[in-house]
Design a protein around this motif. Structure first.
Motif, mmCIF file in Angstrom:
data_model
loop_
_atom_site.group_PDB
_atom_site.id
_atom_site.type_symbol
_atom_site.label_atom_id
_atom_site.label_comp_id
_atom_site.label_asym_id
_atom_site.label_seq_id
_atom_site.Cartn_x
_atom_site.Cartn_y
_atom_site.Cartn_z
ATOM 1 N N UNK A 27 61.672 13.987 42.418
ATOM 2 C CA UNK A 27 60.992 14.096 41.123
ATOM 3 C C UNK A 27 60.337 15.455 40.915
ATOM 4 N N UNK A 28 60.448 16.349 41.889
ATOM 5 C CA UNK A 28 59.817 17.653 41.774
ATOM 6 C C UNK A 28 60.641 18.559 40.866
ATOM 7 N N UNK A 29 59.965 19.548 40.317
ATOM 8 C CA UNK A 29 60.625 20.482 39.410
ATOM 9 C C UNK A 29 59.953 21.840 39.575
ATOM 10 N N UNK A 38 51.533 26.796 30.708
ATOM 11 C CA UNK A 38 51.622 25.865 29.579
ATOM 12 C C UNK A 38 51.360 24.435 30.036
ATOM 13 N N UNK A 39 51.957 24.043 31.170
ATOM 14 C CA UNK A 39 51.788 22.688 31.704
ATOM 15 C C UNK A 39 50.316 22.387 31.979
ATOM 16 N N UNK A 66 56.344 34.528 40.538
ATOM 17 C CA UNK A 66 55.637 33.329 40.970
ATOM 18 C C UNK A 66 56.350 32.077 40.472
ATOM 19 N N UNK A 67 56.460 31.107 41.357
ATOM 20 C CA UNK A 67 56.989 29.801 41.000
ATOM 21 C C UNK A 67 56.029 28.744 41.504
ATOM 22 N N UNK A 68 56.035 27.613 40.827
ATOM 23 C CA UNK A 68 55.139 26.524 41.153
ATOM 24 C C UNK A 68 55.935 25.233 41.272
ATOM 25 N N UNK A 69 55.529 24.379 42.177
ATOM 26 C CA UNK A 69 56.096 23.044 42.294
ATOM 27 C C UNK A 69 55.277 22.124 41.396
ATOM 28 N N UNK A 74 50.415 18.899 40.429
ATOM 29 C CA UNK A 74 49.812 17.596 40.160
ATOM 30 C C UNK A 74 48.871 17.186 41.292
ATOM 31 N N UNK A 75 49.304 17.369 42.525
ATOM 32 C CA UNK A 75 48.450 17.032 43.674
ATOM 33 C C UNK A 75 47.185 17.878 43.665
#
Length: 90
Positions: A27-29, A38-39, A66-69, A74-75
């Motif tokens: 379910x990760x993106x 934005x999220x 930079x990238x984020x999981x 959420x965690x």
């Protein structure tokens, strides 16, 4: 007999843990910097400040971008519980 039940229970719990990890990854993106801002509803400058201070989890696979999981974000969000919530209950 109890020992056998305990071993079976441990095996079941181990398999359940593996399934949970798999579902979590499934379910990760990955989000780029703009998508993460934005999220979260953060300005770019505030998100950059959080990343530079290593407050929010992020990844730099190429050294710059930079990238984020989504799951890690959420965690991170839900790990920061508001202390006021506990004060009002007491």
């Amino acid at each position: 007999m109890e020992n056998k039940i305990r071993k079976n229970r441990d095996k079941i719990l181990e398999k359940l843990s593996e399934i949970e990890k798999h579902l979590h990854k499934q379910n990760d993106k990955p989000l780029n910097f703009n998508q993460a801002a934005e999220y979260l509803g953060f300005s770019h400058s505030y998100l950059y400040k959080l990343t530079s201070k290593k407050i929010i989890p992020c990844h730099r696979p190429t050294g710059k971008m930079l990238f984020f999981s989504k799951n890690e974000i959420d965690e991170w969000v839900f790990s920061k519980r508001d202390r006021k919530e506990n004060v009002n209950k007491g």
